[in-house]
Scaffold this motif. Structure first.
Motif, mmCIF file in Angstrom:
data_model
loop_
_atom_site.group_PDB
_atom_site.id
_atom_site.type_symbol
_atom_site.label_atom_id
_atom_site.label_comp_id
_atom_site.label_asym_id
_atom_site.label_seq_id
_atom_site.Cartn_x
_atom_site.Cartn_y
_atom_site.Cartn_z
ATOM 1 N N LEU A 19 19.059 -7.187 15.994
ATOM 2 C CA LEU A 19 20.138 -7.116 15.010
ATOM 3 C C LEU A 19 19.779 -6.101 13.928
ATOM 4 C CD1 LEU A 19 22.777 -8.232 13.721
ATOM 5 C CD2 LEU A 19 21.341 -9.920 12.566
ATOM 6 N N TYR A 20 20.670 -5.142 13.698
ATOM 7 C CA TYR A 20 20.461 -4.161 12.636
ATOM 8 C C TYR A 20 20.733 -4.847 11.302
ATOM 9 C CZ TYR A 20 21.264 -0.132 9.619
ATOM 10 O OH TYR A 20 21.221 0.768 8.583
ATOM 11 N N LEU A 21 19.698 -4.944 10.456
ATOM 12 C CA LEU A 21 19.817 -5.647 9.184
ATOM 13 C C LEU A 21 20.215 -4.734 8.032
ATOM 14 C CD1 LEU A 21 16.645 -7.869 9.574
ATOM 15 C CD2 LEU A 21 19.031 -8.598 9.813
ATOM 16 N N GLY A 22 19.757 -3.489 8.071
ATOM 17 C CA GLY A 22 20.085 -2.562 6.991
ATOM 18 C C GLY A 22 18.984 -1.538 6.779
ATOM 19 N N ILE A 23 18.904 -1.019 5.547
ATOM 20 C CA ILE A 23 17.959 0.027 5.172
ATOM 21 C C ILE A 23 17.004 -0.510 4.115
ATOM 22 C CG2 ILE A 23 17.728 2.323 4.095
ATOM 23 C CD1 ILE A 23 19.056 2.475 6.794
ATOM 24 N N MET A 24 15.702 -0.281 4.308
ATOM 25 C CA MET A 24 14.728 -0.693 3.298
ATOM 26 C C MET A 24 14.894 0.177 2.067
ATOM 27 S SD MET A 24 10.653 -0.882 3.180
ATOM 28 C CE MET A 24 9.938 -0.902 1.540
ATOM 29 N N ARG A 25 15.064 -0.470 0.926
ATOM 30 C CA ARG A 25 15.276 0.260 -0.324
ATOM 31 C C ARG A 25 14.085 0.176 -1.266
ATOM 32 N NH1 ARG A 25 18.397 3.955 1.160
ATOM 33 N NH2 ARG A 25 20.447 3.284 1.788
ATOM 34 N N ASN A 26 13.327 -0.916 -1.237
ATOM 35 C CA ASN A 26 12.229 -1.070 -2.178
ATOM 36 C C ASN A 26 11.297 -2.169 -1.702
ATOM 37 O OD1 ASN A 26 10.799 -0.416 -4.492
ATOM 38 N ND2 ASN A 26 12.592 -0.582 -5.831
ATOM 39 N N ALA A 27 10.219 -2.350 -2.445
ATOM 40 C CA ALA A 27 9.263 -3.411 -2.146
ATOM 41 C C ALA A 27 8.962 -4.164 -3.435
ATOM 42 C CB ALA A 27 7.981 -2.830 -1.559
ATOM 43 N N THR A 28 8.550 -5.407 -3.288
ATOM 44 C CA THR A 28 8.100 -6.172 -4.449
ATOM 45 C C THR A 28 6.586 -6.287 -4.376
ATOM 46 O OG1 THR A 28 8.481 -8.249 -3.269
ATOM 47 C CG2 THR A 28 10.243 -7.473 -4.693
ATOM 48 N N VAL A 29 5.962 -6.258 -5.559
ATOM 49 C CA VAL A 29 4.508 -6.241 -5.655
ATOM 50 C C VAL A 29 4.049 -7.338 -6.602
ATOM 51 C CG1 VAL A 29 2.530 -4.807 -6.347
ATOM 52 C CG2 VAL A 29 4.510 -3.741 -5.279
ATOM 53 N N ASP A 30 2.940 -7.988 -6.255
ATOM 54 C CA ASP A 30 2.315 -8.958 -7.147
ATOM 55 C C ASP A 30 1.676 -8.179 -8.290
ATOM 56 O OD1 ASP A 30 0.211 -10.554 -8.371
ATOM 57 O OD2 ASP A 30 0.495 -11.965 -6.720
ATOM 58 N N SER A 31 2.124 -8.423 -9.517
ATOM 59 C CA SER A 31 1.647 -7.640 -10.660
ATOM 60 C C SER A 31 0.177 -7.882 -10.981
ATOM 61 C CB SER A 31 2.502 -7.919 -11.897
ATOM 62 O OG SER A 31 2.424 -9.281 -12.246
ATOM 63 N N LYS A 32 -0.369 -9.001 -10.533
ATOM 64 C CA LYS A 32 -1.783 -9.299 -10.807
ATOM 65 C C LYS A 32 -2.717 -8.681 -9.777
ATOM 66 C CE LYS A 32 -0.802 -13.408 -13.356
ATOM 67 N NZ LYS A 32 -0.347 -14.742 -13.252
ATOM 68 N N THR A 33 -2.306 -8.692 -8.510
ATOM 69 C CA THR A 33 -3.195 -8.211 -7.449
ATOM 70 C C THR A 33 -2.824 -6.826 -6.941
ATOM 71 O OG1 THR A 33 -1.875 -9.153 -5.653
ATOM 72 C CG2 THR A 33 -3.562 -10.585 -6.649
ATOM 73 N N GLY A 34 -1.569 -6.404 -7.157
ATOM 74 C CA GLY A 34 -1.115 -5.125 -6.645
ATOM 75 C C GLY A 34 -0.725 -5.163 -5.180
ATOM 76 N N GLN A 35 -0.773 -6.337 -4.561
ATOM 77 C CA GLN A 35 -0.429 -6.447 -3.145
ATOM 78 C C GLN A 35 1.083 -6.531 -2.954
ATOM 79 O OE1 GLN A 35 -2.678 -9.835 -1.660
ATOM 80 N NE2 GLN A 35 -4.218 -8.420 -0.892
ATOM 81 N N LEU A 36 1.542 -5.934 -1.831
ATOM 82 C CA LEU A 36 2.962 -6.030 -1.490
ATOM 83 C C LEU A 36 3.305 -7.479 -1.160
ATOM 84 C CD1 LEU A 36 3.491 -2.875 0.737
ATOM 85 C CD2 LEU A 36 4.337 -3.252 -1.569
ATOM 86 N N VAL A 37 4.400 -7.951 -1.725
ATOM 87 C CA VAL A 37 4.838 -9.330 -1.518
ATOM 88 C C VAL A 37 6.028 -9.383 -0.571
ATOM 89 C CG1 VAL A 37 5.760 -11.388 -2.659
ATOM 90 C CG2 VAL A 37 4.004 -10.012 -3.780
ATOM 91 N N GLY A 38 6.961 -8.454 -0.742
ATOM 92 C CA GLY A 38 8.162 -8.476 0.082
ATOM 93 C C GLY A 38 8.820 -7.118 0.131
ATOM 94 N N ILE A 39 9.853 -7.040 0.962
ATOM 95 C CA ILE A 39 10.650 -5.814 1.021
ATOM 96 C C ILE A 39 12.105 -6.159 0.716
ATOM 97 C CG2 ILE A 39 9.088 -4.648 2.624
ATOM 98 C CD1 ILE A 39 11.231 -5.117 4.819
ATOM 99 N N LEU A 40 12.797 -5.204 0.132
ATOM 100 C CA LEU A 40 14.201 -5.355 -0.220
ATOM 101 C C LEU A 40 15.019 -4.446 0.677
ATOM 102 C CD1 LEU A 40 13.801 -5.232 -4.102
ATOM 103 C CD2 LEU A 40 13.805 -7.234 -2.607
ATOM 104 N N VAL A 41 16.006 -5.037 1.345
ATOM 105 C CA VAL A 41 16.798 -4.321 2.342
ATOM 106 C C VAL A 41 18.256 -4.318 1.908
ATOM 107 C CG1 VAL A 41 17.538 -4.316 4.759
ATOM 108 C CG2 VAL A 41 15.197 -5.012 4.166
ATOM 109 N N GLU A 42 18.843 -3.115 1.863
ATOM 110 C CA GLU A 42 20.275 -3.005 1.614
ATOM 111 C C GLU A 42 20.971 -3.439 2.894
ATOM 112 O OE1 GLU A 42 23.477 0.534 1.030
ATOM 113 O OE2 GLU A 42 21.566 0.749 -0.011
ATOM 114 N N PRO A 43 21.745 -4.542 2.841
ATOM 115 C CA PRO A 43 22.296 -5.096 4.081
ATOM 116 C C PRO A 43 23.347 -4.207 4.733
ATOM 117 C CG PRO A 43 23.137 -6.306 2.187
ATOM 118 C CD PRO A 43 22.138 -5.312 1.664
ATOM 119 N N SER A 44 23.354 -4.233 6.053
ATOM 120 C CA SER A 44 24.375 -3.532 6.821
ATOM 121 C C SER A 44 25.696 -4.299 6.658
ATOM 122 C CB SER A 44 23.942 -3.465 8.287
ATOM 123 O OG SER A 44 24.773 -4.168 9.129
#
Length: 79
Positions: A19-44
C-alpha cells in the motif's frame, strides 16, 4: 551503510503489503539522545488517515523501528 535523514526525506513510503502510504517529509528526534524516534509521512490521497496516528499537521507518524527497508522506497511494517 549509514543513511542520513536528508536522504530519506522525499522518498515514497509503502507498507509491506504494497500500500502506497505517502511521502516522507520529516523525522522526529529524541532531544536528549539525538536518536531518531519516528518518521512523518504526508499521506497519499488513497490512505484513510483516521486509521493511523497523526501529528498536528496531519502527517502519518510511524516509529523509526517500523522501517524495514530503504532503497528506492521506504518500507514500513506493523501498522
Amino acid at each position: 551503510m549509514k543513511i542520513t535523514e536528508n536522504e530519506l526525506r522525499g522518498k515514497s513510503v509503502m507498507s509491506e503489503e504494497g500500500l502506497y502510504l505517502g511521502i516522507m517529509r520529516n523525522a522526529t528526534v529524541d532531544s536528549k539522545t539525538g536518536q531518531l524516534v519516528g518518521i512523518l509521512v504526508e499521506p497519499s490521497d488513497d490512505v484513510d488517515p483516521r486509521l493511523y496516528h497523526l501529528d498536528n499537521q496531519g502527517h502519518l507518524v510511524f516509529p523509526f523501528e517500523s522501517i524495514k527497508s530503504v532503497k528506492d522506497v521506504i518500507i514500513i511494517s506493523g501498522q
